[in-house]
Scaffold this active site. Structure first.
Site, mmCIF file in Angstrom:
data_model
loop_
_atom_site.group_PDB
_atom_site.id
_atom_site.type_symbol
_atom_site.label_atom_id
_atom_site.label_comp_id
_atom_site.label_asym_id
_atom_site.label_seq_id
_atom_site.Cartn_x
_atom_site.Cartn_y
_atom_site.Cartn_z
ATOM 1 N N ARG A 139 0.853 -1.187 0.000
ATOM 2 C CA ARG A 139 0.000 0.000 0.000
ATOM 3 C C ARG A 139 0.891 1.239 0.000
ATOM 4 O O ARG A 139 2.086 1.163 0.263
ATOM 5 C CB ARG A 139 -0.929 0.002 1.208
ATOM 6 C CG ARG A 139 -0.217 -0.063 2.548
ATOM 7 C CD ARG A 139 -1.187 -0.134 3.691
ATOM 8 N NE ARG A 139 -0.499 -0.161 4.988
ATOM 9 C CZ ARG A 139 -1.124 -0.164 6.156
ATOM 10 N NH1 ARG A 139 -2.442 -0.156 6.202
ATOM 11 N NH2 ARG A 139 -0.441 -0.176 7.284
ATOM 12 N N GLU B 119 -3.525 6.875 7.128
ATOM 13 C CA GLU B 119 -2.199 6.952 7.738
ATOM 14 C C GLU B 119 -1.181 7.604 6.801
ATOM 15 O O GLU B 119 -0.193 6.996 6.387
ATOM 16 C CB GLU B 119 -1.725 5.559 8.156
ATOM 17 C CG GLU B 119 -2.620 4.917 9.208
ATOM 18 C CD GLU B 119 -2.210 3.519 9.594
ATOM 19 O OE1 GLU B 119 -2.711 3.022 10.611
ATOM 20 O OE2 GLU B 119 -1.400 2.898 8.859
ATOM 21 N N GLU C 200 -8.433 3.766 15.142
ATOM 22 C CA GLU C 200 -7.989 2.368 15.131
ATOM 23 C C GLU C 200 -7.258 2.038 16.425
ATOM 24 O O GLU C 200 -6.428 2.815 16.897
ATOM 25 C CB GLU C 200 -7.018 2.096 13.976
ATOM 26 C CG GLU C 200 -7.584 2.144 12.585
ATOM 27 C CD GLU C 200 -6.525 1.789 11.548
ATOM 28 O OE1 GLU C 200 -5.543 1.092 11.895
ATOM 29 O OE2 GLU C 200 -6.660 2.219 10.394
ATOM 30 N N HIS D 254 -3.772 -10.087 12.321
ATOM 31 C CA HIS D 254 -4.103 -8.925 13.139
ATOM 32 C C HIS D 254 -5.498 -9.148 13.719
ATOM 33 O O HIS D 254 -6.433 -9.501 13.010
ATOM 34 C CB HIS D 254 -4.082 -7.665 12.263
ATOM 35 C CG HIS D 254 -4.167 -6.371 13.015
ATOM 36 N ND1 HIS D 254 -5.259 -6.005 13.771
ATOM 37 C CD2 HIS D 254 -3.295 -5.331 13.100
ATOM 38 C CE1 HIS D 254 -5.046 -4.816 14.293
ATOM 39 N NE2 HIS D 254 -3.859 -4.381 13.909
#
Length: 681
Positions: A113, A152, A309, A360
Site C-alpha cells: 500500500r 495513515e 484504530e 491482526h
C-alpha cells in the site's frame, strides 16, 4: 466531534469494515452481528480503489451501493474513506515513474500500500478523479456521516527521492526562501564547498559519501510532509465542495509516525482522529497509550477526538505479537475515553482470512462469536452506550508538554553530539514521571497559546523558532513555570547553532550558560546528589542567576560535570524557568516535576495510589472522574462528592478492582478557571 456523535446519538463505536474481502452473503451476517455488538459507526472503502475503478476511468459502484444501503437500513453510520492509500495495479503499470525512489536509488514496486510518490502529478490526477467521483455519488447518501481522507498519511512513503520529488522540492524552496542566496545562507553551504549557483543543482538529499547537509535534510523532511499535506488538502477540498455539511477526518499516527507533522494535518481536519497500537514488548505500554491519547487531544485543541484504530488483541507487525490479557482491551478503550475520545473504533470488524494482516486481531475473530474477544467486544459496546452522557465533555489539563515534529527531525539527524539521545525516549521519560504524579497534561505544539496552563514542560526542544522562544519568555515573565530538558534551545529553525552560549534561546530565561555538552558513553553514568544516576547525557553549567536544586556529585562518580548543577531554578519576571542539565532518571524527574507542579499550583485529578490513573472530563454542567487500575490488586480511592453513574451514593470511597476501570459522576459544579484555582492555592 460533538455534531458527529449527536448525529449518531451515542459514543461512536465500531471499526474498519472491508466487505470486499468477503462474499455478499457474509455482509448480512456482519450487519446482524454489528447490531449485537452495539456498533454504530464503521469505516468503509479505505483500500477499495481497485474495486471502485477496475480500469482507468471506468467505475463500478455496485458493491459500495449495496453495502451503504445495507448499513443504513440497519441504523449503522458510515465513515466513508477515499481509497487513495492503495493505488490499483493498473495505475502503477501505466505510470511506473509514480513509484517511490529510495535514498539509495532503488525504485520500489507495486505490491503493498502507499506505493506512490507524494509529488507525482500522475498520482494527483488519478487520486483527484476517483475522489471526485466518490464524493459526487455519495455526498447525499444518508449513511455517510463523515469523510475519511486516505489512510495513515506517510506511513510507508513519506520520503521519496525521485527526480519528480527533486523538482517539487526546488519549487518548495523557491516559495519558502525566494532567493538562492537565502537557501545557501540557511543551509550553511559554504561548509564543505556545497554552495549552489543554480536552482537545478539542488537534488533530494540522497545517499552520499559522508554526512548530508543537515539544513537540507531538515528542509527535505518539511517538504515531504508538506507534499502529503497538499494531497490531504486537495482531497478534503473535493469532499467539502460536494458535501459541505459532512466533517472530514484522517487517521493520524501520533508518536508512531515520525515522518509527517501531525499538528499540521490536524489543523486541516474537522475532526482529529488517531490510530494507536500498544508495543507488546513494553511492560509500561499503558503509559505510552496515555501519552498518545493526550497528544491526540492536544492536536485537537482540547476538543473531543476519535480513536480511529486500535486492536482488540494482538497486532501482526511486531517481532512477537502478544495477545491482550482478559479485560485489557476494555481498559485500553476506556482510558482513551477518559482522555478525551468520543469514539472508540478498531482495525478491523471481521478478521481477514487472507493478506498481510490476517493475523491482526479484529472485533469478530476467526473463531467467530464463540470467543473471549467477541464477548469482550459486545460487553464494551453495551458499556459505551451506558456512558453516552460523557460525550462532548473535555479533559481540562493544567500542564502542557511541548511536542514538536520539527524538533524531533532535527535532533535525530546525522552528526549530533550523541545518537543515543533520542527524542521519543526523552519525551516518554518526562511523561512517565508526570503520569506517576497523577498530573494530566496536554501534548501541544510549541506555537500553542500557553497562557491557560499553570506549567509548561519542554523535554526536548533542541530546535525552536524565535517566535516560540519569545512566547515562552513571555509566558514565564507573566507568571508561568516552564521546565526545559537538556540540549534545549540550541539551534534555530534551520538547525543553525544559536551563538553566544548554550542553551541559546533560553539563556536569559534560565539564568545560566552551558559551558559544554558532555554526552556519556554506553555504560557510563554520573552520580547525582540525590543518590540516583544520570545516563546518556550531562552538561557543564555556569550559573548566571539561577540556583541549583540538584547537583552532580563531587568526585569521579559525578562524571565529567562533577560538582556542577544538574537541575536549576531561575526566577524570571513573575514566574520561574527550570532546567535539567542531564538525562535524568525517572525518580529524579518525578522529584523535579513534582516541585514545579506544586509551585505552579497544578494538582492531580484525585488522590490515587501508584499504578492508578485518575482523569477528569467535564463540561459547564457536569464532571466525570475516570479511575483506571493498572495494578494486580484492588484499590480504594477517596470519592467524596461523587456518585456512581446510576446516581447511587458511595461510602466516601470507590473500590477499583485489579485491572478495572470505574467512572464516577461529580455532584458539585466543576471548577473551570485554572487561574482562580492557582490563586486559591
Amino acid at each position: 466531534m460533538l455534531a458527529l456523535t449527536d448525529r449518531i446519538g451515542a459514543i461512536a463505536y465500531g471499526g474498519d469494515y472491508n466487505p470486499e474481502q468477503w462474499p455478499e452473503d457474509v455482509w448480512h451476517e456482519d450487519v446482524r452481528l454489528m447490531g449485537e455488538a452495539g456498533v454504530n459507526l464503521v469505516t468503509v472503502g479505505v483500500f477499495s480503489w481497485s474495486r471502485l475503478e477496475p480500469r482507468p476511468g471506468s467505475y463500478d459502484w455496485s458493491l459500495l451501493d449495496k453495502v451503504l444501503d445495507l448499513l443504513h437500513t440497519a441504523g449503522i453510520a458510515v465513515d466513508l474513506a477515499t481509497p487513495t492509500a492503495a493505488p490499483p495495479p493498473w495505475f502503477s503499470k501505466a505510470h511506473p515513474g509514480s513509484l517511490p525512489l529510495t535514498a539509495s536509488g532503488t525504485r520500489l514496486t507495486h505490491g503493498s500500500r502507499q506505493a506512490f510518490c507524494p509529488s507525482s502529478p500522475d498520482y494527483a490526477r488519478a487520486a483527484d478523479a476517483v475522489v471526485g467521483e466518490l464524493a459526487g455519488r455519495y455526498a447525499d447518501h444518508p449513511a455517510v456521516v463523515m469523510w475519511h481522507v486516505h489512510n495513515e498519511w506517510g506511513n510507508h512513503n513519506a520520503l521519496c527521492y525521485c527526480d519528480t520529488s527533486g523538482q517539487a522540492f526546488r519549487t518548495w524552496l523557491r516559495d519558502r526562501y525566494t532567493t538562492l542566496d537565502r537557501v545557501n545562507d540557511v543551509w550553511g553551504t559554504d561548509f564543505w564547498g556545497q554552495r549552489y549557483g543554480d536552482w537545478e543543482e539542488i537534488d533530494p538529499p540522497r545517499d552520499t559519501t559522508a554526512f548530508r547537509n543537515p539544513g537540507q535534510e531538515l528542509d527535505y523532511r518539511r517538504f515531504s510532509s508538506d507534499a502529503l499535506l497538499t494531497r490531504h488538502r486537495a482531497e478534503s477540498a473535493l469532499l467539502r465542495e460536494a458535501a459541505p455539511g459532512i466533517p472530514v477526518t484522517t487517521n493520524l499516527l501520533g508518536t508512531l509516525e515520525k515522518k509527517v507533522d501531525g499538528h499540521a494535518f490536524a489543523r486541516h481536519s474537522d475532526i482529529v482522529s488517531v490510530d494507536h497500537y500498544l508495543v507488546a514488548a513494553d511492560p509500561g505500554n499503558h503509559v505510552g497509550l496515555a501519552l498518545n491519547a493526550d497528544l491526540a487531544r492536544g492536536m485537537a485543541g482540547g476538543r473531543p477526538w476519535l480513536l480511529m484504530e486500535h486492536s482488540t488483541s494482538a497486532v501482526n507487525w511486531q517481532p512477537v505479537n502478544v495477545s491482550k490479557a482478559p479485560r485489557e482491551m476494555r481498559r485500553n478503550s476506556l482510558t482513551h475515553l477518559a482522555r478525551g475520545a468520543d469514539g472508540i473504533l478498531f482495525f478491523q470488524w471481521r478478521q481477514s482470512r487472507a493478506g498481510a494482516e490476517k493475523w491482526h486481531s479484529a472485533m469478530l475473530p476467526h473463531g467467530g462469536t464463540d470467543t473471549r474477544t467477541w464477548n469482550e467486544v459486545t460487553a464494551l459496546g453495551a458499556e459505551l452506550a451506558a456512558l453516552s452522557e460523557v460525550r462532548g465533555t473535555r479533559v481540562r489539563a493544567e500542564v502542557a508538554l511541548l511536542f514538536d515534529w520539527h524538533a524531533w527531525w532535527a535532533l535525530e539527524l546525522e552528526a549530533r553530539p550523541s545518537e543515543r539521545l533520542r527524542y521519543l525516549d526523552t519525551v516518554r521519560d518526562w511523561y512517565e514521571a508526570l503520569w506517576g504524579l497523577g498530573i494530566t497534561c496536554d501534548l501541544v505544539a510549541p506555537d500553542t497559546d500557553l497562557t491557560p496552563y499553570l506549567a509548561v514542560l519542554a523535554p526536548s526542544l533542541y530546535l525552536v523558532s524565535d517566535a516560540d522562544a519569545d512566547a515562552l519568555h513571555s509566558y514565564v515573565r507573566g507568571g508561568g513555570h516552564a521546565v526545559f530538558g537538556p540540549f534545549s534551545g540550541a539551534v534555530d529553525t534551520h538547525d543553525r547553532v544559536r551563538t553566544g552560549g548554550h542553551p541559546g534561546a533560553f539563556r536569559e530565561l534560565l539564568g545560566l550558560v552551558v559551558d559544554e555538552y558532555l554526552p556519556l558513553r554506553e555504560g557510563e553514568s554520573a552520580l547525582l546528589s540525590d543518590g540516583s544516576h544520570a545516563h546518556l547525557w550531562t552538561e557543564r553549567v555556569e550559573a548566571r542567576g539561577c540556583s541549583a536544586r540538584l547537583r552532580f556529585a563531587d568526585g569521579p562518580d559525578g562524571g565529567p560535570a562533577r560538582g556542577g548543577p544538574a537541575v536549576t531554578r531561575h526566577s524570571y519576571g513573575d514566574g520561574a524557568g527550570w532546567y535539567a542539565a542531564a538525562a535524568l532518571p525517572v525518580r529524579s524527574l518525578r522529584t523535579l516535576l513534582d516541585a514545579v507542579c506544586r509551585e505552579a499550583g497544578a494538582a492531580p485529578a484525585a488522590a490515587v495510589p501508584p499504578g492508578v490513573e485518575a482523569v477528569r472530563r467535564s463540561a459547564d454542567d457536569r464532571s466525570y472522574l475516570f479511575l483506571v487500575n493498572h495494578t494486580d490488586s484492588e484499590v480504594s480511592v477517596p470519592a467524596d462528592g461523587y456518585t456512581r453513574l446510576d446516581g447511587s451514593a458511595l461510602p466516601g470511597f470507590a473500590n477499583v478492582p485489579a485491572g478495572d476501570v470505574v467512572v464516577l459522576r461529580e455532584q458539585a459544579e466543576p471548577q473551570r478557571d485554572r487561574r482562580h484555582r492557582k490563586e486559591a492555592r
